[in-house]
Write a protein that holds these residues in place. Structure first.
Motif, PDB file in Angstrom:
ATOM      1  N   TYR A   1      52.365  -5.542  17.242  1.00 35.26           N
ATOM      2  CA  TYR A   1      51.101  -6.275  17.355  1.00 35.26           C
ATOM      3  C   TYR A   1      50.010  -5.359  17.911  1.00 35.26           C
ATOM      4  O   TYR A   1      48.879  -5.333  17.404  1.00 35.26           O
TER       5      TYR A   1
ATOM      6  N   SER B   1      47.038  -4.753  15.299  1.00 33.69           N
ATOM      7  CA  SER B   1      45.811  -5.489  15.627  1.00 33.69           C
ATOM      8  C   SER B   1      45.473  -5.330  17.105  1.00 33.69           C
ATOM      9  O   SER B   1      45.626  -6.271  17.890  1.00 33.69           O
TER      10      SER B   1
ATOM     11  N   VAL C   1      42.640  -5.288  18.580  1.00 36.92           N
ATOM     12  CA  VAL C   1      41.621  -6.259  18.987  1.00 36.92           C
ATOM     13  C   VAL C   1      42.255  -7.635  19.151  1.00 36.92           C
ATOM     14  O   VAL C   1      42.000  -8.337  20.143  1.00 36.92           O
ATOM     15  N   GLY C   2      43.075  -8.027  18.198  1.00 34.90           N
ATOM     16  CA  GLY C   2      43.761  -9.317  18.287  1.00 34.90           C
ATOM     17  C   GLY C   2      44.634  -9.395  19.534  1.00 34.90           C
ATOM     18  O   GLY C   2      44.629 -10.408  20.240  1.00 34.90           O
ATOM     19  N   TRP C   3      45.380  -8.315  19.802  1.00 30.68           N
ATOM     20  CA  TRP C   3      46.237  -8.279  20.988  1.00 30.68           C
ATOM     21  C   TRP C   3      45.396  -8.373  22.249  1.00 30.68           C
ATOM     22  O   TRP C   3      45.720  -9.128  23.170  1.00 30.68           O
ATOM     23  N   TYR C   4      44.306  -7.634  22.311  1.00 28.82           N
ATOM     24  CA  TYR C   4      43.437  -7.589  23.489  1.00 28.82           C
ATOM     25  C   TYR C   4      42.931  -8.983  23.864  1.00 28.82           C
ATOM     26  O   TYR C   4      42.912  -9.349  25.038  1.00 28.82           O
TER      27      TYR C   4
ATOM     28  N   GLN D   1      40.779   0.747  21.773  1.00 32.24           N
ATOM     29  CA  GLN D   1      41.754   0.736  20.682  1.00 32.24           C
ATOM     30  C   GLN D   1      42.805   1.836  20.844  1.00 32.24           C
ATOM     31  O   GLN D   1      44.000   1.586  20.660  1.00 32.24           O
TER      32      GLN D   1
ATOM     33  N   ALA E   1      44.277 -11.914  22.719  1.00 33.69           N
ATOM     34  CA  ALA E   1      45.340 -12.925  22.710  1.00 33.69           C
ATOM     35  C   ALA E   1      46.159 -12.962  23.997  1.00 33.69           C
ATOM     36  O   ALA E   1      46.659 -14.019  24.384  1.00 33.69           O
TER      37      ALA E   1
END
Length: 148
Positions: A36, A40, A42-45, A59, A47
């Motif tokens: 993850y 992603s 950004v998604g992990w950050y 990143q 979420a």
């Protein structure tokens, strides 16, 4: 009845299966988290609870840590099938997890964050380190299985 009342009884296979199952859980969790983070960042950050309060999005840094989680996950999973290497694999992965958890405690002690973050982070930071420590201790004390 106590275990002493049954000297022939050996609970090690049950304990070994529990430890292997926990190691598989940590391994799969580490791999999924690492994937993850790599796919992603950004998604992990956004979420993972609390991550946005630790600093600005980076990143490169998130992907670096994602690679570490891939190694941790692989170490726990390989240790489930390579009994002879289990203590080293689980111990090495646990060393990073423990240092990560201790760093979170240091941040609170240094006043960087409040103590409430320790409770928030416990399931994903401190608990895996504690489980890893238990698994490593078990691996160090577990005799090699008898060969058929």
């Amino acid at each position: 009845m106590s275990a002493r009342a049954h000297p022939a009884r050996d609970d090690r296979p049950v304990l070994r299966q529990l430890c292997v199952s926990l190691a598989m859980l940590l391994g799969v969790g580490g791999l999924l988290n690492g994937i993850y983070m790599l796919i992603s960042p950004v998604g992990w950050y956004f979420a993972v609870p609390g991550v946005t309060t630790t600093g600005p999005f980076n990143q490169h840094f998130i992907r670096d840590i994602g690679i570490i989680f891939l190694f941790i996950g692989a170490a726990f999973l390989i240790g489930t099938v390579r009994h002879q290497m289990r203590a080293v694999l689980w111990g090495g992965a646990t060393l990073w997890l423990a240092c990560h958890a201790l760093f979170h405690f240091w941040e609170v002690a240094a006043g960087i964050c409040g103590p409430s973050v320790l409770l928030r982070d416990f399931p994903a930071v401190t608990l895996p380190a504690l489980i890893g420590a238990g698994l490593t201790l078990f691996a160090l004390r577990d005799p090699l299985p008898a060969r058929p």
